[in-house]
Design an enzyme around this catalytic site. Sequence first.
Site, PDB file in Angstrom:
ATOM      1  N   HIS A  93       3.565   6.273  -6.971  1.00 20.88           N
ATOM      2  CA  HIS A  93       2.690   7.281  -7.578  1.00 20.88           C
ATOM      3  C   HIS A  93       3.365   8.659  -7.500  1.00 20.88           C
ATOM      4  O   HIS A  93       3.464   9.386  -8.503  1.00 20.88           O
ATOM      5  CB  HIS A  93       1.351   7.297  -6.831  1.00 20.88           C
ATOM      6  CG  HIS A  93       0.290   8.137  -7.473  1.00 20.88           C
ATOM      7  ND1 HIS A  93      -0.960   8.309  -6.920  1.00 20.88           N
ATOM      8  CD2 HIS A  93       0.286   8.870  -8.610  1.00 20.88           C
ATOM      9  CE1 HIS A  93      -1.692   9.093  -7.695  1.00 20.88           C
ATOM     10  NE2 HIS A  93      -0.952   9.465  -8.724  1.00 20.88           N
TER      11      HIS A  93
ATOM     12  N   HIS B   4       1.632   4.421  -2.876  1.00 22.51           N
ATOM     13  CA  HIS B   4       1.643   5.882  -2.725  1.00 22.51           C
ATOM     14  C   HIS B   4       2.962   6.462  -3.222  1.00 22.51           C
ATOM     15  O   HIS B   4       2.997   7.443  -3.969  1.00 22.51           O
ATOM     16  CB  HIS B   4       1.501   6.269  -1.246  1.00 22.51           C
ATOM     17  CG  HIS B   4       0.110   6.211  -0.712  1.00 22.51           C
ATOM     18  ND1 HIS B   4      -0.947   6.880  -1.280  1.00 22.51           N
ATOM     19  CD2 HIS B   4      -0.405   5.574   0.388  1.00 22.51           C
ATOM     20  CE1 HIS B   4      -2.044   6.662  -0.575  1.00 22.51           C
ATOM     21  NE2 HIS B   4      -1.743   5.867   0.435  1.00 22.51           N
TER      22      HIS B   4
ATOM     23  N   HIS C  63       0.825  -1.213   0.000  1.00 24.70           N
ATOM     24  CA  HIS C  63       0.000   0.000   0.000  1.00 24.70           C
ATOM     25  C   HIS C  63       0.860   1.265   0.000  1.00 24.70           C
ATOM     26  O   HIS C  63       0.692   2.150  -0.852  1.00 24.70           O
ATOM     27  CB  HIS C  63      -0.909  -0.032   1.245  1.00 24.70           C
ATOM     28  CG  HIS C  63      -1.830   1.133   1.365  1.00 24.70           C
ATOM     29  ND1 HIS C  63      -3.153   1.088   1.025  1.00 24.70           N
ATOM     30  CD2 HIS C  63      -1.615   2.408   1.823  1.00 24.70           C
ATOM     31  CE1 HIS C  63      -3.714   2.270   1.237  1.00 24.70           C
ATOM     32  NE2 HIS C  63      -2.804   3.087   1.730  1.00 24.70           N
ATOM     33  N   GLU C  64       1.794   1.351   0.940  1.00 23.07           N
ATOM     34  CA  GLU C  64       2.596   2.577   1.072  1.00 23.07           C
ATOM     35  C   GLU C  64       3.559   2.756  -0.107  1.00 23.07           C
ATOM     36  O   GLU C  64       3.813   3.882  -0.540  1.00 23.07           O
ATOM     37  CB  GLU C  64       3.357   2.581   2.402  1.00 23.07           C
ATOM     38  CG  GLU C  64       2.476   2.558   3.648  1.00 23.07           C
ATOM     39  CD  GLU C  64       1.442   3.680   3.722  1.00 23.07           C
ATOM     40  OE1 GLU C  64       1.608   4.703   3.036  1.00 23.07           O
ATOM     41  OE2 GLU C  64       0.453   3.515   4.457  1.00 23.07           O
TER      42      GLU C  64
END
Length: 597
Positions: free
Chosen positions: A398, A395, A391-392
């Site tokens: 991105h 981020h 998940h991190e």
Amino acid sequence: MSEVKALKSRNEVEKKYKWNVEKIYADNDKWENDFNELKGMVPQLSSYVGKLNNGKELLEYLKLEEKVSRLAGKLAVYAHLRSDEDTANPTFQALRDKIYTYFAEIQSIQAFFVPEILSLSEGTIEKEVERVPELKMYKFLLEDILRKKPHTLTKEKEELIAGVSDCLQAPDKIFSMLSDADMTFPTIKDENNNDIELTEANYGRFIQSKDRRVRKDAFKALFNTYKNYKNTFGASLTSSIKNFVFISKVRNYSSALECSLKPNNIPLEVYHNTVDTINKNIEALHRYVKIKKKLLGLDEIHMYDLYVPIIDSPAISIEFEEALKTVKEGLKPLGEEYLNIFEEGVKEGWIDIYPNKGKRGGAYSSGDYDTMPYVLLNYDNKLNDVSTLAHEMGHSIHSYYSRKTQPYVYADYSLFVAEVASTTNENLLINYLINKEQDKNKRLYLINQQLEQIRTTVFRQVMFAEFEKVTHENMEKGIPLTSEDLSKIWHELNVKYFGPEMIVDEEIDIEWARIPHFYRDFYVYQYATGYAAANSFAHEILEKGETAVELYKGFLKSGSSEYPINVLKKAGVDMTTPKPLEDTIRRFNQLLDMIEK
């Protein structure tokens, strides 16, 4: 008796497990030098007051403002990362406080910019953009400011609203003080018959207890306590809604919903579609309730049975190196370039991996235009920690793509799409884990994990969004709402969403009083839209391969160079249609099919 493993101090943690913050500043002296340089630059911004009608002066201001913001961002990232490494370290706390306090001064000096742009006569900005070619890069930024002109008031009225802003925030503060500070909950008996004082912090553990008596007692104790304060919570929430309706009218919006969505150019149909699509497909959630009731072996399923897992978390320990391999396998469909960036991030020191004494808890992705992305973890060898890593890093990659591709002014992405990349990674990972798992119980656990994520992130948040829609529309029509009215609306929504199998206990009627997001009007629907967009991307990537990956990378590279709806649409996900949510519900039903086999 097993030995308790003590947390290491920061100095005891090996360098290879720590993020490379020295890449921003080698030492605090260099930070102080840049901070002094920043303080020398910031006052120069005010020299452009009254000059923004001239294209060359406007360009100079924008370039100086970028220089200021980039340096301030770099200083802030270093200070807050250092501070989070060891929250007890006074040196780093001082650095963080120093730059955060100075941000207020920067914002104060910059405050003239938007009002001055909006005060210029019609066509001035457009003419200057044509006259000064370098301003073309800022065209989208300037057009976005001008678009808000019909909703921007006179200087005197804006000052008046700014002056009462603290008063308008009072309902949220009352809610926080009451729920966080003043309320206390009864003592309940845990699974071993020990007396435990119930708190908001430990409620999550009790509501997931395998012992039905424990979760029922916790449920009744929590919500009956909230019920004791129903009139205060009712007054604070309805006051907050009235405030937002008032602001929307003052700013010439047709509704509170438009006031919330239009500044980001999000069509109202996105919100309406979200609520309508879930309502049309609500049988999927009814089916989930029926299956959960059966798997838990219950004669009746109550609201306090919703969070108990159908199977315990597998007792497995996953070393960090193994987690990296697992995540990379799960993200393989994103292609070689993406995986190379992932590996580069690990080698370059993006990630701070393990807990240490004084380290901030939880996980996040941080960084700024002139730094690497940084990831804070508190890795504890559990399956959830593997998902958090994916998940991190979603981020951070991105941010990496966006900052590499976009100029500074468009490098940040909007809140509407902020969770899309991270959740796409999670979806790809859980798909991979489910498909490869041979052990029946472990596979069942993984399927349940994704079901719960969709239930809580999509169905639950859309129920919240529908509650907001109903309450605001009532207020706009001049219909007053008491705590009893709010509880009736909430009860009816729960009956509709959870279906005929669920016994909607009366205690749940007060749950609206517990939700802090209701003081941030029309915010929660973005959890559902973000998840739906991520699910669509993951599905397309797995189905269509490289073509879909290229479209997805286009999304990652876009930053805020266009409005978020358009950024997603260009990448193949149209949030103005029901399709992304319908695809998510299809996945939900597929998972239910798997669990029934």
